[in-house]
Enzyme design. Structure first.
Site, PDB file in Angstrom:
ATOM      1  N   HIS A 165      43.812  32.517  41.333  1.00  0.00           N
ATOM      2  CA  HIS A 165      45.214  32.861  41.073  1.00  0.00           C
ATOM      3  C   HIS A 165      46.063  32.440  42.269  1.00  0.00           C
ATOM      4  CE1 HIS A 165      44.916  35.313  37.391  1.00  0.00           C
ATOM      5  NE2 HIS A 165      43.694  35.572  37.818  1.00  0.00           N
ATOM      6  N   CYS A 175      43.849  29.899  36.288  1.00  0.00           N
ATOM      7  CA  CYS A 175      42.766  30.813  35.924  1.00  0.00           C
ATOM      8  C   CYS A 175      42.205  30.426  34.551  1.00  0.00           C
ATOM      9  CB  CYS A 175      43.227  32.265  35.996  1.00  0.00           C
ATOM     10  SG  CYS A 175      41.835  33.428  35.950  1.00  0.00           S
ATOM     11  N   GLU A 194      49.196  32.640  42.614  1.00  0.00           N
ATOM     12  CA  GLU A 194      50.262  33.625  42.827  1.00  0.00           C
ATOM     13  C   GLU A 194      49.768  34.871  43.560  1.00  0.00           C
ATOM     14  OE1 GLU A 194      48.321  35.058  39.033  1.00  0.00           O
ATOM     15  OE2 GLU A 194      48.637  33.138  40.068  1.00  0.00           O
TER      16      GLU A 194
END
Length: 200
Positions: A180, A78, A182
């Protein structure tokens, strides 16, 4: 078990990235120590918030030069991807790490393109790379950002947000994900797994 060093510098989403890596079986070390970074097998630089504050934190912790000199796999996530470039229009005119050429600019808002870019967008793969092994064009990734990296030779994959958003970039041993991983379900897990398997 692969070991990965996660930079904990007060400007990153460290906990969620750590949990995603541990789900893949990685041994995660969180550090703000320049010596740990210099010796790391591979490094992830997360980031949320503003570029100016993030660079202030990296400078205060003496992490700028270790990151610039790092020669093993490095992944910016990011804001961490944006920090790999030379400068950012955010906070006036911020000098970044400068390991990938180009300037980060604010997303130009439009009726079909509100800023920040927030939510799920499809990726379009531009060229093959080990980080994208097993990733196909059309896969969905989760974005939250108001500034965008330049679209140039470093772009491996882009999202269409009324204009191309460089979603994955690479130069030498440095990679970046604007989205992102994750929070990007199977796609994100695949990319993090690929990063853990890059030769150090």
């Amino acid at each position: 078990m692969r070991e990965v060093t996660l930079i904990g510098y007060g400007a990153g989403n460290v906990a969620s990235v750590r949990f995603a890596l541990e789900r893949l079986g990685a041994r995660v070390r969180i550090t703000d120590d320049p010596a740990d970074v210099a010796e790391a097998e591979r490094v992830i630089l997360p980031g949320v918030g503003a570029a100016g504050y993030a660079m202030q934190r990296l400078k205060a912790l003496d992490l700028v030069e270790p990151l610039r000199r790092f020669t093993r796999p490095l992944l910016g996530v990011c804001l961490g991807q944006q920090l790999l470039f030379e400068t950012s229009a955010e906070d006036g005119d911020v000098e970044l790490l400068g390991v990938i050429s180009g300037r980060v600019e604010e997303i130009a808002p439009a009726p079909s393109r509100p800023s920040p870019h927030m939510g799920w967008s499809r990726l379009s793969i531009r060229r093959e790379d080990p980080l994208l092994d097993g990733v196909q064009s059309g896969a969905w990734a989760y974005f939250v950002h108001g500034f965008v990296c330049p679209d140039g030779p470093a772009t491996l994959a882009a999202a269409d947000y009324g204009a191309p958003v460089p979603a994955v970039v690479n130069s030498a041993n440095r990679w970046g994900c604007q989205f992102h991983p994750e929070r990007s379900a199977a796609l994100g897990a695949r990319i993090l797994k690929n990063f853990l398997e890059l030769p150090a």
